[in-house]
Design a protein around this motif. Structure first.
Motif, PDB file in Angstrom:
ATOM      1  N   ILE A  16       1.118  -4.134  -6.279  1.00 42.36           N
ATOM      2  CA  ILE A  16       1.304  -2.682  -6.198  1.00 42.36           C
ATOM      3  C   ILE A  16       0.390  -1.986  -7.207  1.00 42.36           C
ATOM      4  CG2 ILE A  16       2.936  -0.790  -6.608  1.00 42.36           C
ATOM      5  CD1 ILE A  16       5.148  -2.724  -5.557  1.00 42.36           C
ATOM      6  N   LEU A  17       0.406  -2.460  -8.451  1.00 41.46           N
ATOM      7  CA  LEU A  17      -0.421  -1.836  -9.478  1.00 41.46           C
ATOM      8  C   LEU A  17      -1.906  -1.977  -9.166  1.00 41.46           C
ATOM      9  CD1 LEU A  17       1.548  -2.840 -12.683  1.00 41.46           C
ATOM     10  CD2 LEU A  17       1.429  -0.594 -11.590  1.00 41.46           C
ATOM     11  N   GLY A  18      -2.287  -3.081  -8.554  1.00 39.19           N
ATOM     12  CA  GLY A  18      -3.676  -3.263  -8.149  1.00 39.19           C
ATOM     13  C   GLY A  18      -4.125  -2.206  -7.160  1.00 39.19           C
ATOM     14  N   HIS A  19      -3.256  -1.844  -6.250  1.00 36.37           N
ATOM     15  CA  HIS A  19      -3.590  -0.810  -5.285  1.00 36.37           C
ATOM     16  C   HIS A  19      -3.594   0.572  -5.932  1.00 36.37           C
ATOM     17  CE1 HIS A  19      -4.077  -2.824  -1.448  1.00 36.37           C
ATOM     18  NE2 HIS A  19      -3.135  -3.663  -1.835  1.00 36.37           N
ATOM     19  N   CYS A  20      -2.785   0.776  -6.936  1.00 34.94           N
ATOM     20  CA  CYS A  20      -2.787   2.052  -7.660  1.00 34.94           C
ATOM     21  C   CYS A  20      -4.120   2.263  -8.354  1.00 34.94           C
ATOM     22  CB  CYS A  20      -1.658   2.097  -8.696  1.00 34.94           C
ATOM     23  SG  CYS A  20      -0.031   2.252  -7.981  1.00 34.94           S
ATOM     24  N   VAL A  21      -4.642   1.206  -8.971  1.00 37.11           N
ATOM     25  CA  VAL A  21      -5.932   1.300  -9.664  1.00 37.11           C
ATOM     26  C   VAL A  21      -7.046   1.547  -8.671  1.00 37.11           C
ATOM     27  CG1 VAL A  21      -7.598  -0.007 -11.044  1.00 37.11           C
ATOM     28  CG2 VAL A  21      -5.171  -0.109 -11.592  1.00 37.11           C
ATOM     29  N   GLU A  22      -7.043   0.833  -7.554  1.00 35.47           N
ATOM     30  CA  GLU A  22      -8.094   1.002  -6.550  1.00 35.47           C
ATOM     31  C   GLU A  22      -8.068   2.410  -5.956  1.00 35.47           C
ATOM     32  OE1 GLU A  22      -7.591  -2.054  -3.633  1.00 35.47           O
ATOM     33  OE2 GLU A  22      -7.958  -3.642  -5.074  1.00 35.47           O
ATOM     34  N   ASP A  23      -6.857   2.932  -5.720  1.00 32.67           N
ATOM     35  CA  ASP A  23      -6.744   4.272  -5.128  1.00 32.67           C
ATOM     36  C   ASP A  23      -7.176   5.354  -6.110  1.00 32.67           C
ATOM     37  OD1 ASP A  23      -5.825   3.103  -2.849  1.00 32.67           O
ATOM     38  OD2 ASP A  23      -3.712   3.524  -3.225  1.00 32.67           O
ATOM     39  N   GLY A  24      -7.070   5.079  -7.394  1.00 32.61           N
ATOM     40  CA  GLY A  24      -7.399   6.071  -8.398  1.00 32.61           C
ATOM     41  C   GLY A  24      -8.895   6.239  -8.624  1.00 32.61           C
ATOM     42  N   ASP A  25      -9.698   5.288  -8.172  1.00 37.43           N
ATOM     43  CA  ASP A  25     -11.149   5.363  -8.393  1.00 37.43           C
ATOM     44  C   ASP A  25     -11.821   6.326  -7.460  1.00 37.43           C
ATOM     45  OD1 ASP A  25     -10.892   3.550 -10.378  1.00 37.43           O
ATOM     46  OD2 ASP A  25     -11.556   1.818  -9.198  1.00 37.43           O
ATOM     47  N   VAL A  34       0.842  -1.210   0.000  1.00 37.27           N
ATOM     48  CA  VAL A  34       0.000   0.000   0.000  1.00 37.27           C
ATOM     49  C   VAL A  34       0.870   1.250   0.000  1.00 37.27           C
ATOM     50  CG1 VAL A  34      -1.656   1.317   1.387  1.00 37.27           C
ATOM     51  CG2 VAL A  34      -1.990  -1.129   1.027  1.00 37.27           C
ATOM     52  N   GLU A  35       1.921   1.262   0.795  1.00 36.93           N
ATOM     53  CA  GLU A  35       2.827   2.418   0.848  1.00 36.93           C
ATOM     54  C   GLU A  35       3.524   2.631  -0.491  1.00 36.93           C
ATOM     55  OE1 GLU A  35       4.848   5.730   1.965  1.00 36.93           O
ATOM     56  OE2 GLU A  35       3.197   4.759   3.033  1.00 36.93           O
ATOM     57  N   ALA A  36       3.992   1.563  -1.103  1.00 39.60           N
ATOM     58  CA  ALA A  36       4.647   1.675  -2.405  1.00 39.60           C
ATOM     59  C   ALA A  36       3.664   2.189  -3.454  1.00 39.60           C
ATOM     60  CB  ALA A  36       5.231   0.333  -2.829  1.00 39.60           C
ATOM     61  N   ALA A  37       2.416   1.728  -3.404  1.00 39.18           N
ATOM     62  CA  ALA A  37       1.394   2.191  -4.345  1.00 39.18           C
ATOM     63  C   ALA A  37       1.092   3.671  -4.141  1.00 39.18           C
ATOM     64  CB  ALA A  37       0.125   1.361  -4.188  1.00 39.18           C
ATOM     65  N   ALA A  38       1.031   4.094  -2.891  1.00 38.54           N
ATOM     66  CA  ALA A  38       0.775   5.506  -2.608  1.00 38.54           C
ATOM     67  C   ALA A  38       1.899   6.381  -3.151  1.00 38.54           C
ATOM     68  CB  ALA A  38       0.613   5.715  -1.095  1.00 38.54           C
ATOM     69  N   GLN A  39       3.134   5.936  -2.977  1.00 38.94           N
ATOM     70  CA  GLN A  39       4.264   6.705  -3.497  1.00 38.94           C
ATOM     71  C   GLN A  39       4.279   6.693  -5.025  1.00 38.94           C
ATOM     72  OE1 GLN A  39       8.058   5.973  -1.652  1.00 38.94           O
ATOM     73  NE2 GLN A  39       7.121   5.710   0.359  1.00 38.94           N
ATOM     74  N   LEU A  40       3.890   5.580  -5.619  1.00 36.61           N
ATOM     75  CA  LEU A  40       3.813   5.498  -7.081  1.00 36.61           C
ATOM     76  C   LEU A  40       2.737   6.448  -7.603  1.00 36.61           C
ATOM     77  CD1 LEU A  40       5.040   4.050  -9.520  1.00 36.61           C
ATOM     78  CD2 LEU A  40       3.306   2.282  -9.241  1.00 36.61           C
ATOM     79  N   ASN A  41       1.597   6.496  -6.928  1.00 37.84           N
ATOM     80  CA  ASN A  41       0.527   7.425  -7.318  1.00 37.84           C
ATOM     81  C   ASN A  41       0.966   8.875  -7.170  1.00 37.84           C
ATOM     82  OD1 ASN A  41      -1.412   5.591  -8.110  1.00 37.84           O
ATOM     83  ND2 ASN A  41      -2.320   5.431  -6.082  1.00 37.84           N
ATOM     84  N   ALA A  42       1.876   9.133  -6.228  1.00 39.82           N
ATOM     85  CA  ALA A  42       2.377  10.490  -6.007  1.00 39.82           C
ATOM     86  C   ALA A  42       3.477  10.862  -7.002  1.00 39.82           C
ATOM     87  CB  ALA A  42       2.881  10.629  -4.570  1.00 39.82           C
ATOM     88  N   GLY A  43       3.897   9.906  -7.834  1.00 38.27           N
ATOM     89  CA  GLY A  43       4.879  10.203  -8.866  1.00 38.27           C
ATOM     90  C   GLY A  43       6.269   9.653  -8.632  1.00 38.27           C
ATOM     91  N   SER A  44       6.471   8.942  -7.543  1.00 36.28           N
ATOM     92  CA  SER A  44       7.795   8.382  -7.247  1.00 36.28           C
ATOM     93  C   SER A  44       7.761   6.862  -7.418  1.00 36.28           C
ATOM     94  CB  SER A  44       8.225   8.723  -5.824  1.00 36.28           C
ATOM     95  OG  SER A  44       9.448   8.093  -5.521  1.00 36.28           O
ATOM     96  N   HIS A  45       8.602   6.352  -8.290  1.00 42.23           N
ATOM     97  CA  HIS A  45       8.627   4.905  -8.534  1.00 42.23           C
ATOM     98  C   HIS A  45       9.649   4.167  -7.671  1.00 42.23           C
ATOM     99  CE1 HIS A  45      12.066   6.215 -10.926  1.00 42.23           C
ATOM    100  NE2 HIS A  45      12.510   4.976 -10.813  1.00 42.23           N
ATOM    101  N   HIS A  46      10.422   4.878  -6.871  1.00 41.61           N
ATOM    102  CA  HIS A  46      11.542   4.269  -6.145  1.00 41.61           C
ATOM    103  C   HIS A  46      11.104   3.192  -5.145  1.00 41.61           C
ATOM    104  CE1 HIS A  46      14.266   7.035  -8.023  1.00 41.61           C
ATOM    105  NE2 HIS A  46      13.485   8.040  -7.673  1.00 41.61           N
ATOM    106  N   ALA A  47      10.073   3.449  -4.375  1.00 39.26           N
ATOM    107  CA  ALA A  47       9.623   2.454  -3.388  1.00 39.26           C
ATOM    108  C   ALA A  47       9.120   1.195  -4.078  1.00 39.26           C
ATOM    109  CB  ALA A  47       8.541   3.038  -2.495  1.00 39.26           C
TER     110      ALA A  47
END
Length: 61
Positions: free
Chosen positions: A52-61, A20-33
């Motif tokens: 990770i990508l699954g959480h990115c999609v869920e957070d984007g809805d 979840v933390e890595a997905a949140a950082q990815l959504n914020a624009g940082s791919h490092h985590a």
């Protein structure tokens, strides 16, 4: 021909909180985590990336 099971995947399976933390950082624009977590997952890299990508999609809805 017989079905043969392969051994269990070797590697680290990240916790849900780490994913979840890595997905949140990815959504914020940082791919490092996400990159670091995936790199440390060994044989579980693809599974970790998809989680990770699954959480990115869920957070984007």
């Amino acid at each position: 021909m017989r079905f043969r099971r392969t051994s269990e995947p070797a590697g680290y399976r990240p916790t849900e909180a780490e994913v979840v933390e890595a997905a949140a950082q990815l959504n914020a624009g940082s791919h490092h985590a996400a990159y670091d977590l995936t790199a440390h997952s060994g044989d579980r890299r693809q599974e970790t990336a998809m989680r990770i990508l699954g959480h990115c999609v869920e957070d984007g809805d």
